[in-house]
Scaffold this motif. Structure first.
Motif, PDB file in Angstrom:
ATOM      1  N   GLU A 114     -22.034  67.972 -40.265  1.00  0.00           N
ATOM      2  CA  GLU A 114     -21.201  66.946 -40.891  1.00  0.00           C
ATOM      3  C   GLU A 114     -20.408  67.599 -42.013  1.00  0.00           C
ATOM      4  N   GLU A 115     -19.130  67.324 -42.061  1.00  0.00           N
ATOM      5  CA  GLU A 115     -18.295  67.887 -43.119  1.00  0.00           C
ATOM      6  C   GLU A 115     -18.777  67.399 -44.479  1.00  0.00           C
ATOM      7  N   LEU A 116     -18.992  68.331 -45.397  1.00  0.00           N
ATOM      8  CA  LEU A 116     -19.517  68.006 -46.721  1.00  0.00           C
ATOM      9  C   LEU A 116     -18.509  68.360 -47.807  1.00  0.00           C
ATOM     10  N   PRO A 117     -18.583  67.670 -48.957  1.00  0.00           N
ATOM     11  CA  PRO A 117     -17.696  68.020 -50.076  1.00  0.00           C
ATOM     12  C   PRO A 117     -18.143  69.319 -50.724  1.00  0.00           C
ATOM     13  N   LEU A 118     -17.329  69.793 -51.626  1.00  0.00           N
ATOM     14  CA  LEU A 118     -17.691  70.982 -52.390  1.00  0.00           C
ATOM     15  C   LEU A 118     -18.951  70.718 -53.202  1.00  0.00           C
ATOM     16  N   PRO A 119     -19.808  71.699 -53.350  1.00  0.00           N
ATOM     17  CA  PRO A 119     -21.003  71.490 -54.164  1.00  0.00           C
ATOM     18  C   PRO A 119     -20.641  71.363 -55.639  1.00  0.00           C
ATOM     19  N   ALA A 120     -21.594  70.868 -56.430  1.00  0.00           N
ATOM     20  CA  ALA A 120     -21.375  70.782 -57.871  1.00  0.00           C
ATOM     21  C   ALA A 120     -21.174  72.183 -58.438  1.00  0.00           C
ATOM     22  N   ARG A 121     -20.181  72.324 -59.307  1.00  0.00           N
ATOM     23  CA  ARG A 121     -19.871  73.623 -59.902  1.00  0.00           C
ATOM     24  C   ARG A 121     -19.669  73.454 -61.396  1.00  0.00           C
ATOM     25  N   GLU A 122     -19.958  74.501 -62.154  1.00  0.00           N
ATOM     26  CA  GLU A 122     -19.755  74.416 -63.598  1.00  0.00           C
ATOM     27  C   GLU A 122     -18.270  74.227 -63.895  1.00  0.00           C
ATOM     28  N   THR A 123     -17.987  73.548 -64.993  1.00  0.00           N
ATOM     29  CA  THR A 123     -16.604  73.220 -65.339  1.00  0.00           C
ATOM     30  C   THR A 123     -15.771  74.472 -65.569  1.00  0.00           C
ATOM     31  N   HIS A 124     -16.352  75.452 -66.232  1.00  0.00           N
ATOM     32  CA  HIS A 124     -15.671  76.722 -66.503  1.00  0.00           C
ATOM     33  C   HIS A 124     -16.443  77.828 -65.804  1.00  0.00           C
ATOM     34  N   HIS A 125     -15.752  78.616 -64.984  1.00  0.00           N
ATOM     35  CA  HIS A 125     -16.405  79.709 -64.261  1.00  0.00           C
ATOM     36  C   HIS A 125     -15.648  80.996 -64.520  1.00  0.00           C
ATOM     37  N   SER A 126     -16.321  81.969 -65.115  1.00  0.00           N
ATOM     38  CA  SER A 126     -15.697  83.229 -65.498  1.00  0.00           C
ATOM     39  C   SER A 126     -16.002  84.315 -64.480  1.00  0.00           C
ATOM     40  N   ILE A 127     -14.980  85.094 -64.127  1.00  0.00           N
ATOM     41  CA  ILE A 127     -15.113  86.205 -63.178  1.00  0.00           C
ATOM     42  C   ILE A 127     -14.630  87.466 -63.891  1.00  0.00           C
ATOM     43  N   ALA A 128     -15.571  88.246 -64.397  1.00  0.00           N
ATOM     44  CA  ALA A 128     -15.205  89.410 -65.199  1.00  0.00           C
ATOM     45  C   ALA A 128     -14.456  90.457 -64.384  1.00  0.00           C
ATOM     46  N   HIS A 129     -14.865  90.691 -63.120  1.00  0.00           N
ATOM     47  CA  HIS A 129     -14.234  91.734 -62.313  1.00  0.00           C
ATOM     48  C   HIS A 129     -12.762  91.428 -62.023  1.00  0.00           C
ATOM     49  N   ALA A 130     -12.392  90.161 -62.064  1.00  0.00           N
ATOM     50  CA  ALA A 130     -11.007  89.780 -61.796  1.00  0.00           C
ATOM     51  C   ALA A 130     -10.266  89.346 -63.056  1.00  0.00           C
TER      52      ALA A 130
END
Length: 610
Positions: free
Chosen positions: A352-368
């Motif tokens: 069954e198609e599901l929505p995006l999971p809960a994610r933190e409001t701010h997500h930091s990606i140091a490598h990028a």
């Protein structure tokens, strides 16, 4: 005008819906098949590699849709044309022979499609080839093994050719695999991230290139190369936990970097994850990402009236194209159709198609050097430190702005004279009092830590700017410590809005606020340096998301020789959600900036980067 041969209201809920879409996309191109020559000629413009190779590219990129159809048990309506074109193109004695490849040749890029075709659909394909024709195909593709190529994601193209050789029983070259994998290992950064070559950007080529091809390899070569396949799967799983933040609830993805004309290739990684059975998110979550993304794209006016996918982003727009974008280039987006190679009973299609999971409001990606911000109904990204060394068209606009948005896109330059042409949104632009503007390009230093991105950049060799970018709630904060040996004008822009209807503008000292019934874009000056609010209207076709002129809120001022501190707060989103009273405040003391918003506070010590 909407194309009649593409069902734009396709619900895209199941395998049959996607099968229908792929057939329609392929059939829209079939009137341009030159059956007497087995070529595909879509338009009169071309890329740097010329019309003949551009026509070959168009045909080859259609195979990214043809191959999953064949692997999934379907046969495209024009299958006989595809078969004959491949025979002709790989036959040295035929007038339509695709030719001997040269160093850095675009044809090596296109060979990857034939590698996948041989790997997963060799039986329905080669049943139509005699031994001589098979030999021609093998011999033509074999040219990719040792030819000089750019030191970036291109290394995967010869690898996929070798995978195709192995899976179809053709002679393959294990040494070529090792050589190309070894080259790419040199720019693995960690935590699932690569750069696209030494010192190169971290853009969609990491997802639709490295990991897309890597997961195909991991799926198909697990029996002969288990250790490497396991490593590729582990890296892809790590990458997925960052990359999921690039997608909004409505299916859109952050527009950022070059090659955006490949459109729904933004989600190709997730199709490869499903194809490889990557266990990082449930099949229903992955299915939702892929199908919502495709549905979002079908809502955009990306087709010409004949149903051919245009060059552009959300609408036809040659202005934003790269010099390697030919008429058929956008069909690389068909890579996302790889899920059609999965049978109806696969977990992906049964889920069954599901929505995006809960994610933190701010997500930091140091490598990028990126921070993703999940604001209600607005996904945006802060970034620093990316530069495309090849200096492709509009490099600064595509890589070097402070922020990129799923809802408001970004504008590209139309000229350097005049702010309206200089793409001022999400940029600090500077001028030597002559209305010629320049902004951030190369960064001498970049650090991402504690939810803050720091960059040092020099628009001139005697002007140094230290910039701190951070989210505070739904607000974007920019702090610029600027030292200049020349007199300058400065202009700093927020997110751009469409000017239809023309936004209501409130402009005063330290404030520029643009409002429509649905959207608000604002920028406030939080520092003592006097700057006045203004509005700029960019030319048509400069914003990637909407063809109308874009309205950009600006802060504009003058800078004397010396040291200056500029602090800005930027907000954009639903008009009903905007509350100017909650905007952050800046408390400045010697070498320290305290940013306060309600109970939230962030402190920046400026002297640590002096």
């Amino acid at each position: 005008m909407q194309p009649e041969n593409i069902t734009l209201n396709n619900p895209l809920k199941n395998r049959g819906d996607l099968h229908k879409l792929v057939n329609e996309l392929l059939n829209a191109v079939s009137p341009f098949f030159k059956k007497e020559t087995s070529r595909v000629d879509l338009a009169n413009f071309t890329a740097h590699y010329g019309q003949q190779i551009a026509n070959m590219e168009t045909f080859s990129r259609l195979l990214w849709g043809v191959t999953p159809l064949l692997a999934g048990g379907y046969e495209p309506e024009q299958f006989s044309f595809y078969i004959q074109a491949i025979k002709n193109g790989t036959n040295p004695e035929h007038a339509d022979y695709w030719g001997e490849v040269e160093p850095y040749d675009q044809r090596i890029v296109e060979m990857a499609a034939y590698g996948l075709l041989l790997a997963v659909a060799h039986e329905p394909l080669l049943a139509h080839f005699n031994e001589q024709e098979k030999h021609h195909l093998w011999q033509w593709l074999k040219q990719s093994e040792n030819q000089a190529i750019p030191d970036n994601n291109w290394h995967f193209f010869p690898i996929l050719v070798q995978v195709g050789f192995h899976q179809s029983g053709m002679p393959n070259n294990a040494d070529a695999l090792e050589k190309h994998f070894d080259a790419m290992e040199a720019y693995y950064l960690g935590d699932g991230w690569y750069s696209d070559g030494p010192g190169r950007p971290r853009d969609y080529y990491i997802s639709m290139g490295f990991h897309f091809y890597g997961l195909i390899y991991a799926k198909l070569m697990a029996d002969v190369d288990p250790a490497r396949c396991n490593k590729l799967r582990q890296r892809a799983a790590q990458f997925a936990t960052d990359f999921i933040h690039f997608f909004a609830d409505d299916g859109s993805a952050i527009p950022f970097g070059r090659s955006l004309t490949y459109r729904f290739a933004q989600a190709a990684f997730w199709s490869a994850a499903a194809f490889a059975g990557l266990e990082v998110y449930s099949p229903g979550v992955v299915k939702g990402i892929v199908l919502r993304h495709l549905r979002w794209w079908l809502e955009q006016p990306l087709f010409d009236r004949d149903g051919v996918i245009s060059v552009g982003y959300s609408y036809p727009n040659l202005i934003m194209a790269e010099d390697y974008n030919a008429p058929g280039s956008p069909y690389w987006g068909l890579k996302t159709m790889l899920v059609l190679a999965l049978g109806e009973q696969d977990d992906f299609w049964q889920a069954e198609e599901l929505p995006l999971p809960a994610r933190e409001t701010h997500h930091s990606i140091a490598h990028a050097s990126q921070i993703l911000v999940h604001q209600p109904d607005h996904l945006w990204m802060l970034t620093s430190g990316q530069l495309e060394l090849n200096n492709f068209v509009n490099t600064e606009a595509k890589y070097c702005k402070f922020a990129y948005s799923t809802r408001y896109g970004f504008t590209i330059e139309r000229g350097r004279f005049g702010l309206n042409h200089a793409a001022p949104d999400s940029m600090l632009l500077l001028s030597e009092k002559d209305n010629y503007w320049r902004g951030r390009r190369d960064c001498q230093q970049v650090t991402t830590a504690d939810g803050v991105i720091f960059s040092r950049w020099q628009p001139w060799n005697d002007v140094t700017i230290d910039t701190w970018l951070l989210p505070l709630g739904d607000w974007q904060i920019r702090v610029h410590s600027l030292k200049t040996a020349r007199e300058l004008d400065c202009a700093e822009g927020g997110f751009s809005l469409t000017n239809r209807p023309l936004p209501h503008a409130q402009m005063a000292q330290a404030k520029s606020l643009l409002t429509t019934s649905t959207d608000t874009s604002a920028i406030y000056c939080l520092s003592p340096q006097p700057r006045n609010g203004e509005q700029v209207l960019t030319p048509p076709n400069s914003n990637l998301l909407f063809a109308e002129r874009a309205a950009v809120p600006l802060l504009k001022g003058a800078l004397n020789i010396g040291t200056h501190l500029l602090i800005s707060a930027v907000w954009a989103g639903d008009t009903q959600a905007f509350d100017a009273q909650t905007r952050p405040q800046a408390i400045i003391s010697e070498g320290v900036v305290r940013l306060v918003m309600g109970h939230q506070e962030k402190q920046l010590i400026l002297e640590t980067h002096q």
